[in-house]
Design a protein around this motif. Structure first.
Motif, PDB file in Angstrom:
ATOM      1  N   GLY A  84       1.048  -1.092   0.291  1.00  0.00           N
ATOM      2  CA  GLY A  84      -0.017  -0.084   0.196  1.00  0.00           C
ATOM      3  C   GLY A  84       1.022   1.366  -0.142  1.00  0.00           C
ATOM      4  N   GLN A  85       1.592   1.281  -0.471  1.00  0.00           N
ATOM      5  CA  GLN A  85       2.872   2.426  -0.438  1.00  0.00           C
ATOM      6  C   GLN A  85       2.416   3.454  -1.233  1.00  0.00           C
ATOM      7  OE1 GLN A  85       4.817  -0.425  -1.490  1.00  0.00           O
ATOM      8  NE2 GLN A  85       6.911  -0.483  -1.581  1.00  0.00           N
ATOM      9  N   CYS A  86       1.626   3.552  -2.279  1.00  0.00           N
ATOM     10  CA  CYS A  86       1.539   4.754  -2.798  1.00  0.00           C
ATOM     11  C   CYS A  86       0.010   4.673  -3.024  1.00  0.00           C
ATOM     12  CB  CYS A  86       2.218   5.005  -4.341  1.00  0.00           C
ATOM     13  SG  CYS A  86       1.363   3.149  -6.160  1.00  0.00           S
ATOM     14  N   ASP A  96       1.475  10.614 -10.736  1.00  0.00           N
ATOM     15  CA  ASP A  96       1.243   9.547 -11.855  1.00  0.00           C
ATOM     16  C   ASP A  96       2.509   9.350 -13.022  1.00  0.00           C
ATOM     17  OD1 ASP A  96       1.622   7.926 -14.105  1.00  0.00           O
ATOM     18  OD2 ASP A  96      -0.140   7.106 -13.376  1.00  0.00           O
ATOM     19  N   MET A  97       4.168   9.260 -12.436  1.00  0.00           N
ATOM     20  CA  MET A  97       5.407   9.750 -13.128  1.00  0.00           C
ATOM     21  C   MET A  97       5.429   8.892 -14.121  1.00  0.00           C
ATOM     22  SD  MET A  97       6.543  11.894 -11.328  1.00  0.00           S
ATOM     23  CE  MET A  97       8.716  11.901 -11.194  1.00  0.00           C
ATOM     24  N   SER A  98       4.123   7.502 -15.012  1.00  0.00           N
ATOM     25  CA  SER A  98       4.367   6.829 -15.817  1.00  0.00           C
ATOM     26  C   SER A  98       4.685   7.651 -17.472  1.00  0.00           C
ATOM     27  CB  SER A  98       3.795   5.835 -16.334  1.00  0.00           C
ATOM     28  OG  SER A  98       2.399   6.392 -16.279  1.00  0.00           O
ATOM     29  N   SER A 138      10.400  -9.123  -9.647  1.00  0.00           N
ATOM     30  CA  SER A 138      10.491  -9.793 -10.618  1.00  0.00           C
ATOM     31  C   SER A 138       8.613  -9.261 -11.886  1.00  0.00           C
ATOM     32  CB  SER A 138       9.261 -10.996 -10.220  1.00  0.00           C
ATOM     33  OG  SER A 138       8.287 -10.852  -9.378  1.00  0.00           O
ATOM     34  N   THR A 139       8.227  -7.944 -10.990  1.00  0.00           N
ATOM     35  CA  THR A 139       7.794  -7.030 -12.294  1.00  0.00           C
ATOM     36  C   THR A 139       8.045  -5.600 -12.638  1.00  0.00           C
ATOM     37  OG1 THR A 139       7.652  -5.705 -10.255  1.00  0.00           O
ATOM     38  CG2 THR A 139       5.654  -7.039 -10.280  1.00  0.00           C
ATOM     39  N   TYR A 140       9.238  -6.146 -13.372  1.00  0.00           N
ATOM     40  CA  TYR A 140       9.875  -5.268 -14.723  1.00  0.00           C
ATOM     41  C   TYR A 140       9.912  -5.181 -15.242  1.00  0.00           C
ATOM     42  CZ  TYR A 140      11.184  -9.952 -16.737  1.00  0.00           C
ATOM     43  OH  TYR A 140      10.752 -11.265 -16.880  1.00  0.00           O
ATOM     44  N   GLY A 152      11.136  -0.638  -3.679  1.00  0.00           N
ATOM     45  CA  GLY A 152      11.805  -2.255  -3.202  1.00  0.00           C
ATOM     46  C   GLY A 152      12.691  -2.176  -2.897  1.00  0.00           C
ATOM     47  N   SER A 153      13.574  -4.144  -2.771  1.00  0.00           N
ATOM     48  CA  SER A 153      14.181  -3.542  -2.510  1.00  0.00           C
ATOM     49  C   SER A 153      15.951  -4.597  -2.895  1.00  0.00           C
ATOM     50  CB  SER A 153      14.148  -4.778  -0.835  1.00  0.00           C
ATOM     51  OG  SER A 153      13.082  -5.839  -1.816  1.00  0.00           O
ATOM     52  N   GLY A 154      14.875  -5.399  -3.355  1.00  0.00           N
ATOM     53  CA  GLY A 154      16.280  -6.220  -4.546  1.00  0.00           C
ATOM     54  C   GLY A 154      15.470  -7.733  -5.369  1.00  0.00           C
ATOM     55  N   GLY A 155      15.966  -8.320  -5.762  1.00  0.00           N
ATOM     56  CA  GLY A 155      14.879  -9.061  -7.351  1.00  0.00           C
ATOM     57  C   GLY A 155      16.576  -9.942  -8.018  1.00  0.00           C
ATOM     58  N   THR A 321       4.247 -15.618  -5.056  1.00  0.00           N
ATOM     59  CA  THR A 321       2.881 -15.615  -4.807  1.00  0.00           C
ATOM     60  C   THR A 321       1.235 -15.455  -5.756  1.00  0.00           C
ATOM     61  OG1 THR A 321       4.195 -14.446  -3.052  1.00  0.00           O
ATOM     62  CG2 THR A 321       2.209 -14.237  -2.707  1.00  0.00           C
ATOM     63  N   LEU A 322       1.994 -14.614  -6.882  1.00  0.00           N
ATOM     64  CA  LEU A 322       0.867 -14.319  -7.100  1.00  0.00           C
ATOM     65  C   LEU A 322       0.410 -15.362  -8.011  1.00  0.00           C
ATOM     66  CD1 LEU A 322       0.770 -11.880 -10.071  1.00  0.00           C
ATOM     67  CD2 LEU A 322      -0.138 -13.495 -10.997  1.00  0.00           C
ATOM     68  N   HIS A 323       1.490 -16.182  -8.752  1.00  0.00           N
ATOM     69  CA  HIS A 323       1.047 -17.532  -8.937  1.00  0.00           C
ATOM     70  C   HIS A 323      -0.035 -18.043  -8.388  1.00  0.00           C
ATOM     71  CE1 HIS A 323       2.517 -17.172 -13.320  1.00  0.00           C
ATOM     72  NE2 HIS A 323       3.440 -16.041 -12.062  1.00  0.00           N
ATOM     73  N   LEU A 434       4.026  14.957   1.319  1.00  0.00           N
ATOM     74  CA  LEU A 434       4.296  13.691   0.615  1.00  0.00           C
ATOM     75  C   LEU A 434       4.131  12.341   1.465  1.00  0.00           C
ATOM     76  CD1 LEU A 434       7.601  14.611  -0.504  1.00  0.00           C
ATOM     77  CD2 LEU A 434       5.797  14.495  -1.724  1.00  0.00           C
ATOM     78  N   ASN A 435       2.847  11.426   0.667  1.00  0.00           N
ATOM     79  CA  ASN A 435       1.897  10.520   1.198  1.00  0.00           C
ATOM     80  C   ASN A 435       2.534  10.857   2.581  1.00  0.00           C
ATOM     81  OD1 ASN A 435       1.788   7.676   1.192  1.00  0.00           O
ATOM     82  ND2 ASN A 435       3.427   6.695  -0.275  1.00  0.00           N
ATOM     83  N   PRO A 436       1.157  11.105   3.279  1.00  0.00           N
ATOM     84  CA  PRO A 436       1.132  11.316   4.821  1.00  0.00           C
ATOM     85  C   PRO A 436       0.143   9.929   4.944  1.00  0.00           C
ATOM     86  CG  PRO A 436      -0.437  12.579   3.980  1.00  0.00           C
ATOM     87  CD  PRO A 436       0.737  12.456   2.086  1.00  0.00           C
TER      88      PRO A 436
END
Ligand code: FAD
Length: 448
Positions: A84-86, A96-98, A138-140, A152-155, A321-323, A434-436
């Protein structure tokens, strides 16, 4: 909002603003649904409007208007975060920075990019000069580099390069502040950690400089083993095999592989398996190691074939987890770091202790030069109390849980706020816009 709209309409190239309630609701979500606790806490949270800047100048305009009117701003990349970070807890603008997808430059070992660039797209460009991103979630394919650094943290790649928090894995970033007259600040060296993994609470990242790794041709494998601990020990041995270049070591206990529908013709039911990415020049020694552990290669894809059909990385990390959840949505998960121990005693103990209730899913990573198993175990959820008991049992036995069932930064993997981050927030977001609600220490400070 009126002022934002007048900015938008007063320009020849207008800032994109989305007000359609269905769209705004959609862009107010991320992937917190993997946690039943977060669903209960966040399901009704929604922003008022989505603003999609095309460049840094537009980010500055939005920041100025929102600061002037004290409007909360929740920065969003692709919205694939799990905690729920965003999710906008207090409404306001979703930024939205996309659209900001430029690769400013790429040269051997380094690239400078805008925050909204998708990681797979960036990788494709850097591969043209023989380099690739060091690590990616894995969401690359959908996730943005700004979102990865922000949340994120790693992957995939962390088996060689460690985690994002490791010095050297982020070289510089540029943020826009939330002041009446927004500033643009470039941070380099250790200063980047004033913003990294702050969940968009410490400035709006517009550009980043990241290190790159030499691009190898990666072959993909699924190998099965007669029992889980042999699979886990194989994972450790492959991680420790310095002569074998690899990018991914994911170990899944049965019955997890039963959830991998596209591989059902390759993996016998109830197999304990390893999902792997190995550099093609290393396939002979890799084959010897598989043989040594009694593994059986069930699936293999050459580097040349990657891009066709399914990608093995999209069955690892939290895609596992998604699968699983696509077959059984009642499942949830944990995130764990195991202590360094080549004998994997704690892994073995927890595997047997919880049995089918906590299905073991290991991701080997390198931490401070040592290969250890991290885990994203799949949990058969019953009650919040039982989930808490499971977490406590792990912690009491020496495992570190990065709790994925909270939207508070300090309650996740980091446990506390870096004092530098708190100080930096005072400077770049003096009104706490910012993201209070995500940084507990800041909220407590405001309340006193
Ligand atoms: P978002 O979800 O949009 O944002 C993440 C955080 O960063 C938010 O707090 C947001 O406010 C902040 N943020 C975004 N952009 C900016 C910016 N420009 N400036 C400041 N703050 C910003 N994560 C991993 O680390 N490793 C994995 O392997 C992994 N696997 C996953 C698998 C699945 C199936 C799912 C659903 C999630 C997974 N994640 C993983 C979580 C997530 O996908 C990644 O962390 C991803 O990099 C987030 O990128 P995003 O663009 O979607 O960011």
């Amino acid at each position: 909002l009126t002022e934002l709209q007048s900015i938008a309409s007063g320009q020849s190239e207008t800032i994109e603003i989305i007000r359609d309630p269905a769209q705004v609701a959609k862009l107010s979500k991320d992937y917190y649904s993997y946690s039943p606790l977060l669903v209960a806490a966040l399901a009704d949270k929604v922003g008022d409007v989505v603003v999609r800047p095309a460049n840094e100048a537009e980010v500055i305009q939005v920041a100025a208007v929102c600061t002037r009117h004290r409007i909360p701003v929740t920065v969003r990349g692709a919205g694939t975060g799990n905690y729920g970070q965003c999710i906008p807890l207090r409404g306001g603008v979703i930024l939205d920075m996309s659209k900001m997808q430029a690769v400013k430059w790429a040269k051997p070992g380094m690239a400078r990019v805008e925050a909204g660039v998708k990681m797979a797209a960036l990788d494709k460009q850097t591969r043209e000069i023989g380099w690739e991103i060091r690590m990616a979630p894995s969401t690359y394919r959908t996730a943005t580099i700004g979102g990865f650094i922000g949340g994120g943290s790693g992957g995939i790649g962390s088996i060689t390069y460690g985690l994002l928090a490791d010095r050297g894995n982020l070289l510089a970033l540029r943020v826009v502040t939330m002041e009446e007259e927004p500033q643009v600040i470039e941070l380099r060296g250790d200063d980047v950690y004033k913003v990294a993994h702050a969940w968009g609470t410490n400035g709006i990242i517009t550009e980043l400089e990241i290190p790159l790794a030499p691009a190898y041709p990666w072959a993909e494998f699924i190998v099965t083993f007669p029992d889980f601990m042999t699979a886990a020990r194989f994972g450790q041995a492959l991680g420790d095999a310095d002569g074998i270049v690899k990018k991914l070591i994911c170990i899944c206990a049965a019955p997890i592989s039963n959830y991998f529908a596209p591989f059902k013709d390759h993996i016998p039911a109830d197999s304990h398996c390893a999902l792997l990415m190995v550099a093609e020049p290393c396939l002979e020694p890799f084959g010897e190691l598989v043989k040594e552990f009694g593994g059986m290669i069930r699936y293999q894809k050459s580097a040349q074939e990657t891009g066709k059909g399914v990608a093995i990385g999209e069955f690892t990390w939290n895609h596992t987890t998604l699968h699983a959840r696509s077959i059984d949505p009642s499942l949830t998960y944990l995130q764990t770091l195991f202590p360094a121990d080549k004998e994997l005693k704690l892994v073995e103990h927890l595997y047997h202790h919880f049995g089918d209730e906590v299905m073991m899913h290991l991701e080997y990573i390198r931490v401070k030069g040592v290969v250890i198993p991290a885990a994203l175990q799949i949990v058969r959820y019953s009650t919040p109390e039982r989930l808490q008991e499971i977490i406590k049992y792990h912690e009491d036995n020496g495992a570190l849980i990065a709790n994925p069932h909270t939207y508070i930064i300090e309650e996740g993997g980091r446990k506390t706020i870096d004092p530098q981050q708190l100080e930096f927030k005072k400077r770049v977001d003096p009104y706490g816009l910012l993201n209070p609600g995500k940084m507990r220490t800041w909220e407590e400070l405001q309340a006193t």
